[in-house]
Design an enzyme around this catalytic site. Structure first.
Site, PDB file in Angstrom:
ATOM      1  N   HIS A  89      97.935  27.083  10.701  1.00 40.26           N
ATOM      2  CA  HIS A  89      97.121  27.541   9.575  1.00 40.26           C
ATOM      3  C   HIS A  89      97.030  26.481   8.488  1.00 40.26           C
ATOM      4  O   HIS A  89      95.976  26.292   7.873  1.00 40.26           O
ATOM      5  CB  HIS A  89      97.722  28.829   9.019  1.00 40.26           C
ATOM      6  CG  HIS A  89      96.917  29.461   7.932  1.00 40.26           C
ATOM      7  ND1 HIS A  89      97.004  29.055   6.609  1.00 40.26           N
ATOM      8  CD2 HIS A  89      96.015  30.471   7.940  1.00 40.26           C
ATOM      9  CE1 HIS A  89      96.195  29.785   5.868  1.00 40.26           C
ATOM     10  NE2 HIS A  89      95.579  30.644   6.649  1.00 40.26           N
TER      11      HIS A  89
ATOM     12  N   HIS B 212      90.484  35.474   6.764  1.00 36.75           N
ATOM     13  CA  HIS B 212      91.705  36.247   6.508  1.00 36.75           C
ATOM     14  C   HIS B 212      91.851  37.270   7.632  1.00 36.75           C
ATOM     15  O   HIS B 212      91.921  38.470   7.402  1.00 36.75           O
ATOM     16  CB  HIS B 212      91.645  36.916   5.133  1.00 36.75           C
ATOM     17  CG  HIS B 212      92.866  36.670   4.318  1.00 36.75           C
ATOM     18  ND1 HIS B 212      93.569  37.654   3.670  1.00 36.75           N
ATOM     19  CD2 HIS B 212      93.555  35.528   4.067  1.00 36.75           C
ATOM     20  CE1 HIS B 212      94.607  37.134   3.041  1.00 36.75           C
ATOM     21  NE2 HIS B 212      94.616  35.841   3.269  1.00 36.75           N
TER      22      HIS B 212
END
Length: 741
Positions: A54, A102
């Site tokens: 990430h 998200h």
């Protein structure tokens, strides 16, 4: 933790808990063996955060650099450097743009995951020194009738929409554009992409770096808590929905804290008190402090005792990697501290000085007078990079012949289908007019009778009529069949959405959502997507200014490749913006550009369960011609709508809704089978309405389809294809989505 003497099995167990591979754990072991000590828990957690997929893009960075580097033009101010892209708006102003995913948080806790996605993307724009002025969201959900997952699909859908609604509305930032897509391939694994546009004077842009040694580091906004711990780690592996620890990795959002924080930050910036700034998102302080110092070629010292906490019993490693929301990290000259305090106190924003930048290479962290971290920033920041192998999937699917025996019934089913029907039940939950600068809204037409806009248009500067057009979306089903072609069609559609408003396409922001990068076929789709983005950007001399990659989106199997394209455009005068609804009866209707003809990856093929996998790339040279026609004749165009989801029949019907004006068209001059001409979604085609007096001009530019009138009639030569009342179709279109919300 005794990393130096760990067995391989124990290293693997530690690595699994931190989402690090065996080879990465060996690198960590080797480093600490060389410096003859074990890592502290703060150091190990910080390395895991920095080296997570990430945070460091270790699976994508090689290919991103190869294909997407330096896609800039003369309007680019900052691209792929800081927290958001910065683009010239006019001589005095720039606009800031970013989109982020998200996904994992929204799968675990839909409301909180989506809400904090909105909050985070706003802070990404804010930390560049810009006033956030518009939100965009593109959402991809599973089958709304699916109840078999850890959470029902309707719970996920309603949670995500409510989270976006509540956070954006309470901040007073309009949600103006986006898309919603449904497919069982997203069951229990939604894709939630949030975007934001901000505006700033060009001399007020702030960089995400510390400018000089001795600058102090100020943490302001919300307090630091245990929410969001290991957020980047759990977003860097395949999601295990049965793991209760994942819920702790989802951040808790509070827009009531963020709203005054925005005012305070902008005031500090106007006063020239900020030398560098970064929001605290993934990785928390660990990411923000490390990246700001390393970008400034500096080291520093941090005192964790100075961090204001929600829970006084937090451990130092928890404080360091917490992803609690509504926090900003500011660097400033220490002499500015009294003024900074005055502004933050005025807005009732808590803050503390947590450290300072220093002329050294290491970062040192102290907690209760004990050094808990002492590492070179280069070791943390020079993360692993993988050249993941990829291979083209074998063509396992074959197309089968198909003929539709009831076109009328198919059109009725199509218009109420979940990927064509009205998005009003979602759009109306968002405030899209707050701030009073939304010129073209997501719904356009007469009150309570609106139809969809292709793009929104906002007027971000009070003393100028210039505006920004924005759109966002993807074509996942086609991306599954042909990754390059699907990405290309996503870009073509975004481009058409911008030009039909009368705007000039300007900048691209991508949010690339894929499955497991360790799967060679997933990486093939990813690489083909990058090639398409590169080719399109270069062809049209656009700029790629910001991007995001989200891997490991998978439950039972990988999600469909979902390269979401957000595109902006500049319109000289928002008062002249073109909208989609037909304006007058007895106008002429033309088709500009060409319909691809392929039914691969279309709403129609899904609806009819057609085995159709044949696709050929659309002619982007033809799109250049379409652009020139619109640009040179936009003063004559009354309405324009791109041909996309549902094909030309859906485009025409949607144009009829806004003002209850129908159409009588004949498709005989579109030379392909009836099913293909009606329902193909791909290509460069745009439907336009022009006045009668422009007939001679447009006869040489496109195909004359017919004229506007009271009801809806579609002919194909001498054959009646479809006939209906507008009101009947509007009721069907309006009813498709509401039952799920």
């Amino acid at each position: 933790m005794d990393i130096i003497n760990c067995s391989d099995n124990d290293l693997d167990l530690i690595g699994k808990s931190l989402a690090l591979s065996h080879d990465e754990m060996l690198l960590i072991k080797k480093y600490f063996t060389e410096i003859k000590r074990n890592p502290s828990d703060v150091e190990l957690q910080a390395i895991a955060q920095s080296w997570s997929e990430h945070s460091c893009y270790k699976s994508s960075k090689f290919y991103l650099k190869k294909y997407l580097s330096n896609l800039r033009n003369e309007r680019t101010i900052l691209a792929m450097e800081d927290d958001a892209g910065v683009v010239k708006f006019n001589d005095d102003y720039v606009y800031v743009v970013k989109m982020e995913s998200h996904n994992h948080p929204s799968a675990v806790e839909p409301y909180g995951g989506a809400a904090t996605g909105v909050g985070g993307i706003i802070r990404d724009v804010l930390c560049m020194g810009a006033q956030p002025v518009a939100l965009v969201d593109s959402l991809y959900f599973g089958d709304p009738d699916n109840k078999s997952g850890f959470l029902s699909e309707r719970f996920i859908i309603n949670g995500v929409v409510s989270g976006i609604r509540d956070y954006g509305n309470r901040l007073g930032i309009p949600n103006v554009a986006g898309s919603i897509y449904f497919h069982e391939g997203y069951n229990t694994s939604p894709i939630v992409n949030a975007g934001c546009i901000g505006i700033s004077r060009k001399d007020k842009i702030v960089r995400s770096r510390v400018q000089k040694a001795r600058d102090i580091l100020i943490l302001c906004g919300g307090r630091t808590g245990r929410d969001g711990i290991h957020g980047v780690n759990f977003a860097s592996r395949v999601l295990d929905l049965k793991n209760g620890e994942n819920r702790n990795a989802v951040q808790l959002g509070n827009p009531i804290v963020e709203e005054p924080l925005i005012h305070a930050i902008l005031e500090l910036n106007d006063l020239g008190l900020i030398t560098g700034m970064k929001d605290l998102g993934g990785g928390g302080l660990s990411s923000a402090v490390t990246e700001m110092l390393y970008a400034g070629n500096l080291g520093g010292t941090i005192n964790l005792d100075s961090v204001l906490l929600k829970d006084d019993n937090m451990l130092p490693w928890e404080i360091w990697i917490s992803e609690s929301q509504e926090r900003m990290l500011i660097s400033s000259d220490e002499r500015n501290l009294p003024q900074i305090k005055d502004v933050l106190d005025k807005w009732n924003i808590e803050f503390s000085v947590i450290g300072r930048a220093e002329e050294k290479k290491n970062l040192e962290i102290y907690y209760k007078n004990e050094k808990v971290f002492d590492l070179p920033l280069e070791f943390i920041s020079k993360t692993p990079v993988y050249q993941r192998p990829y291979k083209k999937p074998r063509n396992r699917c074959k197309s089968e012949p198909f003929r539709d025996d009831d076109i009328n019934k198919s059109i009725i089913s199509l218009i109420s289908s979940i990927n064509v029907c009205s998005r009003a039940p979602v759009i109306r939950q968002y405030d899209h007019t707050v701030r009073g600068a939304t010129i073209v809204r997501p719904l356009t037409g007469l009150p309570n009778n609106e139809t969809h806009s292709d793009a929104a248009v906002i007027k971000p500067v009070d003393d100028s009529f210039a505006g920004i057009a924005v759109t966002s979306g993807s074509k996942p089903m086609l991306c599954t069949i042909d990754p390059y072609g699907g990405a290309l069609e996503s870009l073509i559609e975004a481009y058409k959405n911008i030009i039909v408003t009368g705007a000039e396409p300007d900048a691209i922001v991508d949010s690339l959502n894929f499955g497991n990068p360790e799967n060679e076929e997933t990486m093939y789709s990813f690489v083909e997507t990058l090639k398409a983005i590169r080719d399109f950007t270069l062809k049209f001399k656009l700029q790629l200014v910001s991007g995001n990659v989200s891997f490991y989106n998978k439950n039972v199997s990988d999600i469909m490749p979902t390269p979401n394209i957000m595109m902006t455009g500049i319109i000289d005068d928002v008062r002249k913006a073109i909208t989609t609804e037909f304006k007058n009866k007895n106008s002429l209707i033309y088709l500009i550009g060409s319909i691809n003809g392929s039914l691969a990856g279309t709403v129609y093929s899904k609806l009819k369960d057609i085995k159709c996998y044949d696709y050929h790339n659309s002619n982007i040279n033809d799109l250049c011609n379409v652009y020139n026609i619109i640009k040179e004749n936009k003063e004559k165009i009354l309405a324009a709508h791109d041909v996309s989801d549902g094909g030309i029949i859906a485009a025409l019907i949607e144009m009829s809704f806004g003002k209850n004006i129908g159409f009588n068209v004949n498709l005989k001059d579109i030379k392909m089978n009836l099913e293909n001409k009606l329902f193909s979604e791909h290509g460069t085609a745009i439907v336009i309405e022009v006045p009668l007096e422009s007939e001679i001009v447009f006869n040489n530019l496109g195909i004359k389809l017919g004229y506007t009138c009271d009801d809806i009639t579609v002919m194909d030569g001498e054959n009646m294809v479809f006939n209906a009342r507008i009101s009947e179709l509007k009721n069907l279109w309006d009813s498709g989505l509401g039952k799920y919300l």
